[in-house]
Design a protein around this motif. Structure first.
Motif, PDB file in Angstrom:
ATOM      1  N   ASP A  82     -29.784  63.722  84.079  1.00  0.00           N
ATOM      2  CA  ASP A  82     -28.479  64.388  84.115  1.00  0.00           C
ATOM      3  C   ASP A  82     -28.468  65.567  83.150  1.00  0.00           C
ATOM      4  OD1 ASP A  82     -27.791  62.429  85.824  1.00  0.00           O
ATOM      5  OD2 ASP A  82     -26.345  61.430  84.507  1.00  0.00           O
ATOM      6  N   LEU A  83     -28.951  65.270  81.961  1.00  0.00           N
ATOM      7  CA  LEU A  83     -28.952  66.315  80.947  1.00  0.00           C
ATOM      8  C   LEU A  83     -29.726  67.532  81.407  1.00  0.00           C
ATOM      9  CD1 LEU A  83     -28.477  67.339  78.055  1.00  0.00           C
ATOM     10  CD2 LEU A  83     -30.675  66.343  77.491  1.00  0.00           C
ATOM     11  N   ALA A  86     -27.712  69.413  83.909  1.00  0.00           N
ATOM     12  CA  ALA A  86     -26.616  70.126  83.254  1.00  0.00           C
ATOM     13  C   ALA A  86     -27.153  71.369  82.540  1.00  0.00           C
ATOM     14  CB  ALA A  86     -25.912  69.209  82.265  1.00  0.00           C
ATOM     15  N   ALA A  87     -28.252  71.177  81.843  1.00  0.00           N
ATOM     16  CA  ALA A  87     -28.832  72.288  81.094  1.00  0.00           C
ATOM     17  C   ALA A  87     -29.214  73.424  82.041  1.00  0.00           C
ATOM     18  CB  ALA A  87     -30.057  71.808  80.329  1.00  0.00           C
ATOM     19  N   ARG A  88     -29.873  73.071  83.126  1.00  0.00           N
ATOM     20  CA  ARG A  88     -30.288  74.107  84.073  1.00  0.00           C
ATOM     21  C   ARG A  88     -29.078  74.869  84.607  1.00  0.00           C
ATOM     22  NH1 ARG A  88     -34.140  72.288  88.623  1.00  0.00           N
ATOM     23  NH2 ARG A  88     -35.579  72.733  86.920  1.00  0.00           N
ATOM     24  N   ILE A  90     -26.004  75.158  83.376  1.00  0.00           N
ATOM     25  CA  ILE A  90     -25.317  75.961  82.361  1.00  0.00           C
ATOM     26  C   ILE A  90     -26.127  77.181  81.964  1.00  0.00           C
ATOM     27  CG2 ILE A  90     -24.656  75.942  79.953  1.00  0.00           C
ATOM     28  CD1 ILE A  90     -23.950  72.868  80.628  1.00  0.00           C
ATOM     29  N   LEU A  91     -27.411  76.959  81.775  1.00  0.00           N
ATOM     30  CA  LEU A  91     -28.260  78.062  81.348  1.00  0.00           C
ATOM     31  C   LEU A  91     -28.271  79.168  82.390  1.00  0.00           C
ATOM     32  CD1 LEU A  91     -30.981  79.084  79.710  1.00  0.00           C
ATOM     33  CD2 LEU A  91     -29.144  77.808  78.698  1.00  0.00           C
TER      34      LEU A  91
END
Lengths: 119, 119
Positions: A82-83, A86-88, A90-91
């Motif tokens: 999940d993280l 999410a990171a992908r 948002i980035l």
DNA sequence: TGAGGAATTGAAGAAGTCTTCAATCAGAGG
DNA sequence: CCTCTGATTGAAGACTTCTTCAATTCCTCA
């Protein structure tokens, strides 16, 4: 134990703050992988990869199991995947946002080129 | 420019990897704040805070505006607030997960206490 | 203009992280 | 048992990042 949450967060992000570690986590997002595969996919030197894998292991975010002479790594839990997602997301959003910002900046600076060295 | 995405990601996370920066971003999540307030809320030394604010500014993740003698900081965009929310959620989940893991570990190690120094 | 407060900058030393090399461990097969 | 391969560890030096101190900038107000 009593560690402030923001410090735990900082450590967590610091743990993520290395290209090889990011790559490994993303590769493991596709499923468990043997070290040989990670080696091939990342193209880094064996001992260097091992060092970074150790960091991830110590952080408890991946697990390793040995099968004969080969070692397989996997994400420690679904949260991690999940993280990474999410990171992908948002980035990518942020980089897109910055590209727009850059464009704006380039347009507006034309008039103030000579006047402003400070932004 | 041509920088691989995973490197951009790593830099981004590294940028987040500092307790004071995390705190500042969370505080700014509530809305724009003057430096005086950030100083009071974080309790760090002025020049140290300034250094960290500079890091965030260089990363383009916050903006600063001067009003007379006071400087106000704000998140550069809504994405950042999203990120902070995602980070909080994930981190809390992960820490909860680790707590469970720890419990399990404690239970299962009772039988193997003497045998296993390696985990 | 100059005193004074708010915030930032620069620079030096301490502390932490990365890379690389050699050494080591763990299993497979001769 | 010996050795070969896959993976990990330890340690040294290069490189970054943090903290702190002094110096500086920018503004206000007298």
């Amino acid at each position: 134990m009593a560690m402030p949450l923001y410090q735990a967060k900082a450590e967590f992000f610091r743990m993520l703050g290395h290209p090889v570690r990011i790559r490994v986590l993303e590769l493991l997002g596709e499923g468990p992988k043997q070290v040989r595969d990670l080696l091939a996919d990342t193209g880094v030197e064996a001992s260097s990869l091992s060092q970074q894998l150790a960091v991830l292991r110590r952080a408890g975010i991946v697990t390793s199991t040995r099968e004969g002479t080969a070692v397989t790594y996997a994400l420690a839990g679904p949260d991690v995947a999940d993280l990474m997602l999410a990171a992908r997301r948002i980035l990518t959003e942020m980089l897109a946002g910055q590209a727009e910002l850059l464009d704006e900046l380039r347009e507006t600076t034309r008039e103030t080129d000579t006047a402003a060295t400070r932004t």
